[in-house]
Design a protein around this motif. Sequence first.
Motif, PDB file in Angstrom:
ATOM      1  N   ALA A 184     -13.638   6.732   6.877  1.00  0.00           N
ATOM      2  CA  ALA A 184     -12.678   5.917   7.626  1.00  0.00           C
ATOM      3  C   ALA A 184     -12.240   6.684   8.859  1.00  0.00           C
ATOM      4  CB  ALA A 184     -11.477   5.567   6.749  1.00  0.00           C
ATOM      5  N   ARG A 185     -11.725   5.944   9.818  1.00  0.00           N
ATOM      6  CA  ARG A 185     -11.141   6.543  11.024  1.00  0.00           C
ATOM      7  C   ARG A 185      -9.659   6.205  11.061  1.00  0.00           C
ATOM      8  NH1 ARG A 185     -14.929   8.421  14.668  1.00  0.00           N
ATOM      9  NH2 ARG A 185     -17.072   7.753  14.297  1.00  0.00           N
ATOM     10  N   ILE A 186      -8.848   7.173  11.371  1.00  0.00           N
ATOM     11  CA  ILE A 186      -7.404   6.965  11.441  1.00  0.00           C
ATOM     12  C   ILE A 186      -6.874   7.541  12.742  1.00  0.00           C
ATOM     13  CG2 ILE A 186      -7.166   7.024   8.924  1.00  0.00           C
ATOM     14  CD1 ILE A 186      -5.982   9.870   9.266  1.00  0.00           C
ATOM     15  N   SER A 187      -5.650   7.171  13.074  1.00  0.00           N
ATOM     16  CA  SER A 187      -5.023   7.707  14.281  1.00  0.00           C
ATOM     17  C   SER A 187      -3.854   8.636  13.968  1.00  0.00           C
ATOM     18  CB  SER A 187      -4.531   6.563  15.181  1.00  0.00           C
ATOM     19  OG  SER A 187      -3.618   5.737  14.473  1.00  0.00           O
ATOM     20  N   ASP A 188      -3.300   8.531  12.750  1.00  0.00           N
ATOM     21  CA  ASP A 188      -2.139   9.358  12.422  1.00  0.00           C
ATOM     22  C   ASP A 188      -1.961   9.463  10.907  1.00  0.00           C
ATOM     23  OD1 ASP A 188      -1.011   6.895  11.627  1.00  0.00           O
ATOM     24  OD2 ASP A 188      -0.054   6.604  13.574  1.00  0.00           O
ATOM     25  N   SER A 189      -0.894  10.160  10.510  1.00  0.00           N
ATOM     26  CA  SER A 189      -0.652  10.400   9.083  1.00  0.00           C
ATOM     27  C   SER A 189      -0.334   9.116   8.331  1.00  0.00           C
ATOM     28  CB  SER A 189       0.498  11.399   8.922  1.00  0.00           C
ATOM     29  OG  SER A 189       1.700  10.897   9.489  1.00  0.00           O
ATOM     30  N   PHE A 190       0.223   8.121   9.007  1.00  0.00           N
ATOM     31  CA  PHE A 190       0.516   6.846   8.354  1.00  0.00           C
ATOM     32  C   PHE A 190      -0.795   6.125   8.009  1.00  0.00           C
ATOM     33  CE2 PHE A 190       4.243   7.858  10.907  1.00  0.00           C
ATOM     34  CZ  PHE A 190       5.258   7.721   9.963  1.00  0.00           C
ATOM     35  N   GLY A 191      -1.775   6.248   8.900  1.00  0.00           N
ATOM     36  CA  GLY A 191      -3.094   5.697   8.610  1.00  0.00           C
ATOM     37  C   GLY A 191      -3.722   6.376   7.413  1.00  0.00           C
ATOM     38  N   LEU A 192      -3.527   7.687   7.289  1.00  0.00           N
ATOM     39  CA  LEU A 192      -4.065   8.412   6.131  1.00  0.00           C
ATOM     40  C   LEU A 192      -3.421   7.916   4.846  1.00  0.00           C
ATOM     41  CD1 LEU A 192      -5.726  10.654   4.797  1.00  0.00           C
ATOM     42  CD2 LEU A 192      -3.818  12.211   5.252  1.00  0.00           C
ATOM     43  N   GLU A 193      -2.115   7.714   4.849  1.00  0.00           N
ATOM     44  CA  GLU A 193      -1.429   7.239   3.651  1.00  0.00           C
ATOM     45  C   GLU A 193      -2.009   5.905   3.178  1.00  0.00           C
ATOM     46  OE1 GLU A 193       3.072   8.908   3.492  1.00  0.00           O
ATOM     47  OE2 GLU A 193       2.648   7.489   5.117  1.00  0.00           O
ATOM     48  N   LYS A 194      -2.330   5.039   4.122  1.00  0.00           N
ATOM     49  CA  LYS A 194      -2.905   3.745   3.749  1.00  0.00           C
ATOM     50  C   LYS A 194      -4.291   3.910   3.125  1.00  0.00           C
ATOM     51  CE  LYS A 194      -3.887  -0.922   5.396  1.00  0.00           C
ATOM     52  NZ  LYS A 194      -5.063  -1.017   4.530  1.00  0.00           N
ATOM     53  N   VAL A 195      -5.118   4.772   3.721  1.00  0.00           N
ATOM     54  CA  VAL A 195      -6.460   4.987   3.182  1.00  0.00           C
ATOM     55  C   VAL A 195      -6.374   5.630   1.796  1.00  0.00           C
ATOM     56  CG1 VAL A 195      -8.712   6.072   3.561  1.00  0.00           C
ATOM     57  CG2 VAL A 195      -7.434   5.176   5.507  1.00  0.00           C
ATOM     58  N   LEU A 196      -5.432   6.547   1.605  1.00  0.00           N
ATOM     59  CA  LEU A 196      -5.233   7.149   0.282  1.00  0.00           C
ATOM     60  C   LEU A 196      -4.865   6.093  -0.748  1.00  0.00           C
ATOM     61  CD1 LEU A 196      -3.180  10.352   1.217  1.00  0.00           C
ATOM     62  CD2 LEU A 196      -5.493  10.322   0.296  1.00  0.00           C
ATOM     63  N   MET A 197      -4.000   5.183  -0.363  1.00  0.00           N
ATOM     64  CA  MET A 197      -3.569   4.135  -1.267  1.00  0.00           C
ATOM     65  C   MET A 197      -4.715   3.180  -1.603  1.00  0.00           C
ATOM     66  SD  MET A 197      -0.386   1.456  -0.713  1.00  0.00           S
ATOM     67  CE  MET A 197       0.660   2.843  -0.290  1.00  0.00           C
ATOM     68  N   ASP A 198      -5.550   2.902  -0.608  1.00  0.00           N
ATOM     69  CA  ASP A 198      -6.648   1.947  -0.805  1.00  0.00           C
ATOM     70  C   ASP A 198      -7.822   2.533  -1.586  1.00  0.00           C
ATOM     71  OD1 ASP A 198      -5.205   0.083   0.605  1.00  0.00           O
ATOM     72  OD2 ASP A 198      -6.275   0.368   2.495  1.00  0.00           O
ATOM     73  N   ASN A 199      -7.848   3.868  -1.745  1.00  0.00           N
ATOM     74  CA  ASN A 199      -8.983   4.528  -2.408  1.00  0.00           C
ATOM     75  C   ASN A 199      -8.470   5.522  -3.456  1.00  0.00           C
ATOM     76  OD1 ASN A 199     -11.536   3.710  -0.624  1.00  0.00           O
ATOM     77  ND2 ASN A 199      -9.810   4.094   0.755  1.00  0.00           N
ATOM     78  N   PRO A 200      -7.783   5.022  -4.494  1.00  0.00           N
ATOM     79  CA  PRO A 200      -7.156   5.924  -5.479  1.00  0.00           C
ATOM     80  C   PRO A 200      -8.152   6.707  -6.310  1.00  0.00           C
ATOM     81  CG  PRO A 200      -7.054   3.653  -6.235  1.00  0.00           C
ATOM     82  CD  PRO A 200      -7.556   3.610  -4.818  1.00  0.00           C
ATOM     83  N   GLU A 201      -9.430   6.281  -6.327  1.00  0.00           N
ATOM     84  CA  GLU A 201     -10.437   6.971  -7.143  1.00  0.00           C
ATOM     85  C   GLU A 201     -11.007   8.206  -6.451  1.00  0.00           C
ATOM     86  OE1 GLU A 201     -12.488   4.561  -4.207  1.00  0.00           O
ATOM     87  OE2 GLU A 201     -10.798   4.161  -5.543  1.00  0.00           O
ATOM     88  N   ALA A 202     -10.769   8.360  -5.159  1.00  0.00           N
ATOM     89  CA  ALA A 202     -11.302   9.511  -4.417  1.00  0.00           C
ATOM     90  C   ALA A 202     -10.429  10.734  -4.655  1.00  0.00           C
ATOM     91  CB  ALA A 202     -11.392   9.196  -2.930  1.00  0.00           C
ATOM     92  N   GLY A 203     -11.054  11.839  -5.035  1.00  0.00           N
ATOM     93  CA  GLY A 203     -10.293  13.032  -5.371  1.00  0.00           C
ATOM     94  C   GLY A 203     -10.413  14.171  -4.379  1.00  0.00           C
ATOM     95  N   THR A 204     -11.476  14.159  -3.546  1.00  0.00           N
ATOM     96  CA  THR A 204     -11.636  15.185  -2.512  1.00  0.00           C
ATOM     97  C   THR A 204     -11.658  14.487  -1.153  1.00  0.00           C
ATOM     98  OG1 THR A 204     -12.861  16.702  -3.954  1.00  0.00           O
ATOM     99  CG2 THR A 204     -13.128  16.992  -1.576  1.00  0.00           C
TER     100      THR A 204
END
Length: 375
Positions: free
Chosen positions: A119-139
């Motif tokens: 994924a591509r993000i612009s800031d830490s808020f974008g990262l939080e969303k990607v983390l939430m959308d992909n709870p199975e990813a651990g690294t």
Amino acid sequence: MLTSSHSSDASEFFKSLGLPNVQIHHAINHFDFTKPSRRILVIGPMGSGKTEYSARIWRDARVALNKSKEFAKSTVTQGADRRNVFFIRSILDLQRFSDYPEDALAYRGGFERLGENIARISDSFGLEKVLMDNPEAGTWILDEASFYDERIAYVTKKASIERGLVFVFPTLILNFRKDIFNSSARLLLDTATDVFPLTAYCEHADCMADSFFTYRYYRVDGQECPALYFDPLIIVGGDNVKDDPREPNYCTRCEEHHYLPGKEYTFLILKPLGLEAARGNLEPLKGELSLLKEDIANSGLASHFNEKYDPQSESGIANRRALLVPNIAERALIYLFVEQNLIGEQTLVELAGELSLDQEYINRRLEDNGRVVHW
């Protein structure tokens, strides 16, 4: 890296091969997906292989995912499997590797296809969303993490501690000035659990020493011209060599061949002129900017160069070529506005207009640094 016990084990192994006097260096280990809650900095200059290190983690994960269900118990925390690797790249980085597929984890030596795990993000808020959308990813690999806002360090620390996630940060810690890149880089250092430093060969034609530094330069009439210390900190662009003297090139250099002219001038002359302007007296700064634009040989910068750099030495000649780079007045003005906050938007617009500075160049560099000016 090898721990002391691992180093001893390796030494014993090589002795068993009949090589008792061999020098044992640190091993390049495969990634350990069993260790949770790590924040791993992979640091080094441009070209040192930071993103390629990320590709190795992805390849190691392909192997680890084939292990047994019993083994998986050691890599999963709260539903997140550290063998499931997700790659994050900045939206600002779109120009790099533009010839590769959209799902490519691309580096100078090739690429890996990641499918949905990118994924591509612009800031830490974008990262939080990607983390939430992909709870199975651990690294999670955050390429060039220093380019994000400071909050990124604490978002990743919190997720790492609470969910056992591992974050890998292949990033520049030092900028072209050999300073800590920014406050985000400083906080990433403060919150890291592991650091892997990488080096590259110095790219000077006469040198193969280890390089820790990223060097910025411009090409003017085929000549290498080092960036001045007060060059805009962030300039967005690709990795291709550029002959446009307004666009920078980068390579890695050792201490001896990393030229950084104008640092003393910045603090002895330019910043004091900015401080005087902040007090309401614009004339001294306006005078220096006018000389930088129209008569650089009589500027304070040229006078400083004449005192500091021997015109007969290799380094002196190299440093003096910085005066050939265009838009030096614009660069000085941007530095005082963006980084030092000594002049406001109204003053910048006023000085740029009165001195007929290159508005298009100023706008592009301000945009790179996240600032917008209304002319």
